[in-house]
Design an enzyme around this catalytic site. Structure first.
Site, PDB file in Angstrom:
ATOM      1  N   MET A  27       1.368   4.405  21.036  1.00 44.89           N
ATOM      2  CA  MET A  27       2.735   4.501  19.944  1.00 44.89           C
ATOM      3  C   MET A  27       3.638   3.797  20.933  1.00 44.89           C
ATOM      4  SD  MET A  27       2.618   7.589  17.509  1.00 44.89           S
ATOM      5  CE  MET A  27       1.894   8.857  18.546  1.00 44.89           C
ATOM      6  N   GLN A  80      -3.526  -0.114  26.884  1.00 48.34           N
ATOM      7  CA  GLN A  80      -3.468  -1.151  25.596  1.00 48.34           C
ATOM      8  C   GLN A  80      -2.799  -2.312  25.851  1.00 48.34           C
ATOM      9  OE1 GLN A  80      -1.510  -0.976  21.637  1.00 48.34           O
ATOM     10  NE2 GLN A  80      -3.767  -1.131  20.821  1.00 48.34           N
ATOM     11  N   CYS A 111      -1.198  -4.718  15.571  1.00 45.72           N
ATOM     12  CA  CYS A 111       0.441  -4.626  15.355  1.00 45.72           C
ATOM     13  C   CYS A 111       1.030  -5.462  14.156  1.00 45.72           C
ATOM     14  CB  CYS A 111       1.105  -4.905  16.576  1.00 45.72           C
ATOM     15  SG  CYS A 111       3.071  -4.538  16.659  1.00 45.72           S
ATOM     16  N   LYS A 150      -8.416  -2.166  19.044  1.00 49.52           N
ATOM     17  CA  LYS A 150      -7.584  -1.518  18.015  1.00 49.52           C
ATOM     18  C   LYS A 150      -7.602  -2.282  16.782  1.00 49.52           C
ATOM     19  CE  LYS A 150      -4.561   2.111  16.820  1.00 49.52           C
ATOM     20  NZ  LYS A 150      -3.412   1.636  16.183  1.00 49.52           N
ATOM     21  N   HIS A 180      -7.831   1.555  12.359  1.00 47.66           N
ATOM     22  CA  HIS A 180      -6.476   2.100  11.636  1.00 47.66           C
ATOM     23  C   HIS A 180      -6.847   1.734  10.028  1.00 47.66           C
ATOM     24  CE1 HIS A 180      -1.947   2.238  10.542  1.00 47.66           C
ATOM     25  NE2 HIS A 180      -2.719   3.179   9.544  1.00 47.66           N
ATOM     26  N   ASP A 213      -3.631   8.808   9.010  1.00 49.03           N
ATOM     27  CA  ASP A 213      -3.424   9.999   7.904  1.00 49.03           C
ATOM     28  C   ASP A 213      -3.949  11.285   8.496  1.00 49.03           C
ATOM     29  OD1 ASP A 213      -1.911   8.323   6.597  1.00 49.03           O
ATOM     30  OD2 ASP A 213      -3.463   7.792   5.006  1.00 49.03           O
ATOM     31  N   GLY A 235      -2.043   9.983  15.345  1.00 53.82           N
ATOM     32  CA  GLY A 235      -0.554   9.011  15.833  1.00 53.82           C
ATOM     33  C   GLY A 235       0.526  10.010  15.363  1.00 53.82           C
ATOM     34  N   ARG A 236       1.231   9.705  14.308  1.00 54.72           N
ATOM     35  CA  ARG A 236       2.325  10.227  13.762  1.00 54.72           C
ATOM     36  C   ARG A 236       2.557  11.964  13.555  1.00 54.72           C
ATOM     37  NH1 ARG A 236       2.730   6.595   8.569  1.00 54.72           N
ATOM     38  NH2 ARG A 236       0.476   7.075   8.799  1.00 54.72           N
TER      39      ARG A 236
END
Ligand SMILES: Cc1cc2nc3c(=O)[nH]c(=O)nc-3n(C[C@H](O)[C@H](O)[C@H](O)COP(=O)(O)O)c2cc1C
Length: 338
Positions: A27, A80, A111, A150, A180, A213, A235-236
């Site tokens: 991130m 990364q 990205c 990724k 993702h 998610d 992640g989040r």
């Protein structure tokens, strides 16, 4: 638990052994060394750096080179890179291979930021599996460390080339792929498509890491059951909440449900994070960066919104500390009255 899938135990990417099935997502602006060392302590099996510019490395930009520093405690670490040209990415990867302790070199193929896509980097790669094949051939030949990707599922609904992309990466010598489950056009909206992740996994011979998610230990287990992935990437859900990492790891390994952190634990960790950021970036920038983390640590805590606003104004370590500690005090008084 379903024994068809692996929920626990070591697995590997190339020759790099990873102790559990929980991976911290890359991130930008978040997974710098300050947060990564915390995340490692909180049980992530594998950790990704924020994305690092190939150009910055080739130009020996001092701020970029600091981003390639690896702390011994955070290993195994995937560093990364992003860039839009195979030759330059291979050169930057060669530098990382020879001069850093990163265990794995990853390339960002997902990205969605326009300024990244304008230089043909990030999600722009998703439009051309042939370009990706050439990229992985070129970088593979330049380095010895494991090489991963990724990806997102595609550029948009009309260009979902995820099966071709995964095949290209694997055939060109890639060692693992994190997926993702969204297209570039979706950005972070809608639900991640885990069925597409399962399709990739069903065809792949290299490890596949599922992403998108995963917000709870139960989500992580469901993702492994539904897709068969080798590990889950978070992640989040880890923003201001690295506890989620070991809560997932413990649940996957032992079926054990650990409690959420208390407000007091969150504040204590936020204070530590603040000092790590200041060590890394100096007081002015460290405090600025801490503003968003403070909001994340305080998120969902009772009565925290005033303190979240106050943290956005903090300019110094003392001001940030005072805000966080005064929340703790207010919260404790309220709790003791309750
Ligand atoms: C603040 C932020 C920065 C991100 N930066 C990167 C990045 O540098 N490289 C990358 O591959 N993905 C990046 N991502 C995407 C995440 O790695 C991940 O794929 C995405 O957030 C979906 O996972 P989640 O639902 O667990 O959050 C970023 C996401 C966020 C929220």
């Amino acid at each position: 638990m379903n024994t068809k899938h692996a929920f626990r135990g070591p697995w590997s990417i190339g020759r790099v052994e990873i102790q559990n099935r929980v991976v911290l997502a890359p991130m930008a602006g978040v997974t710098n060394i300050a947060f990564r060392v915390i995340a490692k302590r909180f049980g992530a099996g594998l950790i990704y750096t924020e994305m690092v510019s190939d150009q910055g490395i080739l130009m020996k930009n001092s701020r970029t080179l600091i981003m390639t520093t690896v702390h011994p405690e955070e290993r195994p670490l995937a560093l990364q890179l992003f860039g839009g040209d195979a030759g330059r990415l291979a050169e930057a990867a060669r530098y990382i291979d020879a001069h850093t302790d990163a265990d794995i070199i990853d390339i960002n193929l997902g990205c969605p930021a326009p300024k990244i896509n304008k230089i043909e980097a990030g999600a722009k790669w998703l439009l051309s599996p042939e370009r990706v094949y050439d990229l992985y051939r070129t970088v593979r030949q330049a380095i010895r460390k494991p090489l991963t990707a990724k990806i997102r599922l595609g550029w948009d609904d009309a260009h979902r080339y995820y099966l071709e992309l995964a095949q290209a990466i694997e055939e060109a010598g890639g060692d693992a792929i994190a997926v993702h489950g969204r297209t570039r056009a979706q950005m972070y909206e809608g639900q991640a498509d885990w069925r597409a992740i399962a399709e990739i996994k069903a065809r792949a011979r290299i490890p596949i890491i599922g992403n998108g998610d995963v917000r709870s230990p139960e989500d992580a287990r469901r993702m492994i059951e539904e897709t068969g992935v080798d590990a889950v990437m978070v992640g989040r859900a880890a923003l201001g909440n690295p506890w989620i990492l070991y809560r997932i790891a413990r649940y996957l390994e032992h079926g054990e449900r650990l409690p959420e952190p208390t407000a007091r634990e969150k504040i204590a960790l936020a204070l530590e994070h603040l000092d790590e950021l200041i060590k890394l970036k100096g007081e002015r920038v460290g405090v600025q960066e801490m503003r968003k983390h403070a909001a994340w640590y305080l998120k969902g805590l009772r009565g925290a919104s005033r303190f979240k606003d106050e943290a956005q104004q903090a300019e110094t370590r003392e001001e940030m500390r005072r805000t966080l500690l005064s929340y703790e005090e207010a919260e404790c008084i309220e709790t003791s009255l309750a």
